[in-house]
Motif scaffolding. Sequence first.
Motif, mmCIF file in Angstrom:
data_model
loop_
_atom_site.group_PDB
_atom_site.id
_atom_site.type_symbol
_atom_site.label_atom_id
_atom_site.label_comp_id
_atom_site.label_asym_id
_atom_site.label_seq_id
_atom_site.Cartn_x
_atom_site.Cartn_y
_atom_site.Cartn_z
ATOM 1 N N LEU A 52 -4.564 -4.373 24.378
ATOM 2 C CA LEU A 52 -3.365 -5.197 24.533
ATOM 3 C C LEU A 52 -2.871 -5.584 23.143
ATOM 4 O O LEU A 52 -3.637 -6.073 22.319
ATOM 5 C CB LEU A 52 -3.688 -6.461 25.339
ATOM 6 C CG LEU A 52 -2.522 -7.413 25.603
ATOM 7 C CD1 LEU A 52 -1.463 -6.751 26.452
ATOM 8 C CD2 LEU A 52 -3.029 -8.694 26.281
ATOM 9 N N THR A 53 -1.593 -5.329 22.871
ATOM 10 C CA THR A 53 -1.057 -5.598 21.537
ATOM 11 C C THR A 53 0.301 -6.268 21.624
ATOM 12 O O THR A 53 0.986 -6.187 22.646
ATOM 13 C CB THR A 53 -0.936 -4.273 20.740
ATOM 14 O OG1 THR A 53 -0.544 -4.554 19.397
ATOM 15 C CG2 THR A 53 0.086 -3.339 21.362
ATOM 16 N N PRO A 66 -1.790 8.603 27.831
ATOM 17 C CA PRO A 66 -1.741 7.970 26.502
ATOM 18 C C PRO A 66 -0.307 7.580 26.152
ATOM 19 O O PRO A 66 0.581 8.433 26.054
ATOM 20 C CB PRO A 66 -2.283 9.061 25.582
ATOM 21 C CG PRO A 66 -3.198 9.854 26.460
ATOM 22 C CD PRO A 66 -2.514 9.891 27.795
ATOM 23 N N ALA A 67 -0.078 6.297 25.980
ATOM 24 C CA ALA A 67 1.288 5.813 25.798
ATOM 25 C C ALA A 67 1.283 4.344 25.421
ATOM 26 O O ALA A 67 0.248 3.669 25.473
ATOM 27 C CB ALA A 67 2.084 5.995 27.101
ATOM 28 N N LEU A 68 2.464 3.855 25.054
ATOM 29 C CA LEU A 68 2.734 2.427 24.943
ATOM 30 C C LEU A 68 3.455 2.006 26.220
ATOM 31 O O LEU A 68 4.476 2.594 26.575
ATOM 32 C CB LEU A 68 3.634 2.131 23.738
ATOM 33 C CG LEU A 68 2.978 1.877 22.405
ATOM 34 C CD1 LEU A 68 4.059 1.716 21.331
ATOM 35 C CD2 LEU A 68 2.101 0.638 22.439
ATOM 36 N N CYS A 69 2.920 1.018 26.902
ATOM 37 C CA CYS A 69 3.526 0.487 28.128
ATOM 38 C C CYS A 69 3.993 -0.937 27.808
ATOM 39 O O CYS A 69 3.174 -1.845 27.682
ATOM 40 C CB CYS A 69 2.519 0.484 29.260
ATOM 41 S SG CYS A 69 1.724 2.080 29.517
ATOM 42 N N ILE A 70 5.294 -1.112 27.658
ATOM 43 C CA ILE A 70 5.868 -2.325 27.077
ATOM 44 C C ILE A 70 6.546 -3.176 28.148
ATOM 45 O O ILE A 70 7.267 -2.653 28.998
ATOM 46 C CB ILE A 70 6.921 -1.946 26.013
ATOM 47 C CG1 ILE A 70 6.313 -1.006 24.967
ATOM 48 C CG2 ILE A 70 7.520 -3.177 25.364
ATOM 49 C CD1 ILE A 70 7.327 -0.067 24.351
ATOM 50 N N VAL A 71 6.308 -4.476 28.101
ATOM 51 C CA VAL A 71 7.038 -5.408 28.958
ATOM 52 C C VAL A 71 8.167 -6.015 28.129
ATOM 53 O O VAL A 71 7.933 -6.648 27.102
ATOM 54 C CB VAL A 71 6.134 -6.519 29.500
ATOM 55 C CG1 VAL A 71 6.967 -7.556 30.259
ATOM 56 C CG2 VAL A 71 5.084 -5.934 30.440
ATOM 57 N N VAL A 72 9.406 -5.816 28.580
ATOM 58 C CA VAL A 72 10.571 -6.398 27.923
ATOM 59 C C VAL A 72 10.915 -7.744 28.564
ATOM 60 O O VAL A 72 11.266 -8.709 27.892
ATOM 61 C CB VAL A 72 11.782 -5.442 28.012
ATOM 62 C CG1 VAL A 72 13.017 -6.054 27.358
ATOM 63 C CG2 VAL A 72 11.447 -4.106 27.356
ATOM 64 N N HIS A 86 -9.485 -6.146 33.958
ATOM 65 C CA HIS A 86 -8.173 -6.669 34.351
ATOM 66 C C HIS A 86 -7.412 -7.094 33.093
ATOM 67 O O HIS A 86 -7.945 -7.815 32.256
ATOM 68 C CB HIS A 86 -8.369 -7.876 35.281
ATOM 69 C CG HIS A 86 -7.093 -8.449 35.811
ATOM 70 N ND1 HIS A 86 -6.638 -8.207 37.087
ATOM 71 C CD2 HIS A 86 -6.166 -9.261 35.242
ATOM 72 C CE1 HIS A 86 -5.493 -8.844 37.283
ATOM 73 N NE2 HIS A 86 -5.185 -9.487 36.176
ATOM 74 N N VAL A 87 -6.152 -6.637 32.969
ATOM 75 C CA VAL A 87 -5.328 -6.967 31.800
ATOM 76 C C VAL A 87 -3.990 -7.531 32.277
ATOM 77 O O VAL A 87 -3.287 -6.893 33.058
ATOM 78 C CB VAL A 87 -5.068 -5.727 30.916
ATOM 79 C CG1 VAL A 87 -4.278 -6.126 29.662
ATOM 80 C CG2 VAL A 87 -6.359 -5.035 30.545
ATOM 81 N N ASP A 88 -3.654 -8.743 31.817
ATOM 82 C CA ASP A 88 -2.346 -9.341 32.078
ATOM 83 C C ASP A 88 -1.475 -9.161 30.842
ATOM 84 O O ASP A 88 -1.957 -9.348 29.712
ATOM 85 C CB ASP A 88 -2.479 -10.842 32.365
ATOM 86 C CG ASP A 88 -3.240 -11.110 33.650
ATOM 87 O OD1 ASP A 88 -2.689 -10.848 34.723
ATOM 88 O OD2 ASP A 88 -4.390 -11.593 33.563
ATOM 89 N N TYR A 89 -0.189 -8.836 31.037
ATOM 90 C CA TYR A 89 0.700 -8.758 29.879
ATOM 91 C C TYR A 89 2.122 -9.100 30.275
ATOM 92 O O TYR A 89 2.553 -8.881 31.404
ATOM 93 C CB TYR A 89 0.604 -7.413 29.163
ATOM 94 C CG TYR A 89 0.829 -6.152 29.950
ATOM 95 C CD1 TYR A 89 1.838 -5.259 29.584
ATOM 96 C CD2 TYR A 89 0.012 -5.798 31.027
ATOM 97 C CE1 TYR A 89 2.032 -4.074 30.266
ATOM 98 C CE2 TYR A 89 0.209 -4.610 31.715
ATOM 99 C CZ TYR A 89 1.217 -3.753 31.335
ATOM 100 O OH TYR A 89 1.414 -2.582 32.015
ATOM 101 N N GLY A 90 2.833 -9.716 29.300
ATOM 102 C CA GLY A 90 4.174 -10.214 29.558
ATOM 103 C C GLY A 90 5.136 -9.846 28.450
ATOM 104 O O GLY A 90 4.863 -8.950 27.651
ATOM 105 N N PRO A 91 6.275 -10.535 28.358
ATOM 106 C CA PRO A 91 7.320 -10.163 27.395
ATOM 107 C C PRO A 91 6.790 -10.106 25.962
ATOM 108 O O PRO A 91 6.064 -10.996 25.509
ATOM 109 C CB PRO A 91 8.348 -11.297 27.548
ATOM 110 C CG PRO A 91 8.117 -11.838 28.907
ATOM 111 C CD PRO A 91 6.643 -11.717 29.149
ATOM 112 N N GLY A 92 7.151 -9.039 25.266
ATOM 113 C CA GLY A 92 6.726 -8.892 23.881
ATOM 114 C C GLY A 92 5.320 -8.359 23.730
ATOM 115 O O GLY A 92 4.787 -8.307 22.624
ATOM 116 N N GLN A 93 4.697 -7.947 24.833
ATOM 117 C CA GLN A 93 3.357 -7.374 24.776
ATOM 118 C C GLN A 93 3.385 -5.951 25.316
ATOM 119 O O GLN A 93 4.282 -5.572 26.076
ATOM 120 C CB GLN A 93 2.362 -8.218 25.579
ATOM 121 C CG GLN A 93 2.135 -9.607 24.999
ATOM 122 C CD GLN A 93 1.107 -10.377 25.802
ATOM 123 O OE1 GLN A 93 1.200 -10.489 27.016
ATOM 124 N NE2 GLN A 93 0.111 -10.915 25.102
#
Length: 302
Positions: free
Chosen positions: A130-131, A47-53, A65-72
Amino acid sequence: MSTTLLEAVRRYTDAQPGDSPFVTAIKGFFILRSAHAKPPAHLLFKPALCIVVQGAKWALFGDRHVDYGPGQALLVSVEMPALGRVVQASADAPYLGLIIEFDLAVMRAVLEQMDAPPQAGGQVTGGVVLTEFDGPLADCALRMVRLLDTPQAISMLYPAIMREICYWLLSGPHGNTVASMALGNNHAQHIVSAIHALRDRYAETVSINALASIAQLSPSAFHRQFKLLTSMTPLQYQKQLRLLEARRLMLSEAANVETAAFRVGYESASQFSREYARLFGAPPRRDIAALPAGAASLQGLL
């Protein structure tokens, strides 16, 4: 994503010896960096926030399947195995990421003090959301990175930052999901209790009926809601836990294939090797030999 946060993370990682992931002086706070795209890696998300800078990555939870990039960021509300991959990174613009593990005691304390707290959802939903990660949350992350420059101040200042993170998450668009995780009094928490039992007894043969009893559900309802929360069946979940632990044993403790197989609950080393190769793409000995130095530190790290 704030350029100030990007600059702070880049500066911190530039100054660090060794390879990512960087385990910081703040408990539960990790910084990731990669100068190139990486092959998929099997990890245990907590349980955590996994952040892409900077850069981009994807994660596969069962069949989701989840894609995430900067600011997500991924808001992960339950411990589960997954496949993750950095897909956008270069020497000039490396992949940079942050992991902030949740402190549920702090989250519950903040929830109790809110004038208009969010209500915990009554139904089981997916355990990953995804946030967007900007505004006050990005500011909290920036202060956390800067705090690493003054480790003597961490014990005094970090608790206040964690309280602020909890507040913004609880008052944000996914507040109901966060409240459900904090309170643990809805249907999802019964599934989480069964997940904890499965995690603690992963080397044993555990029946669906026993897990359903822990979750206070019928076997069919338990199976359906378990998959809704984790995107995999209980059997798939247990098998991935077993194989991840076996890999950790071979990496961290130099266990041989037969010993690792036995310790995680396999009676047949040949069956273990087949299922290991199916998950990791190579038989155990070849897989372990091909892993880079420092790979052991990734086992169990989201």
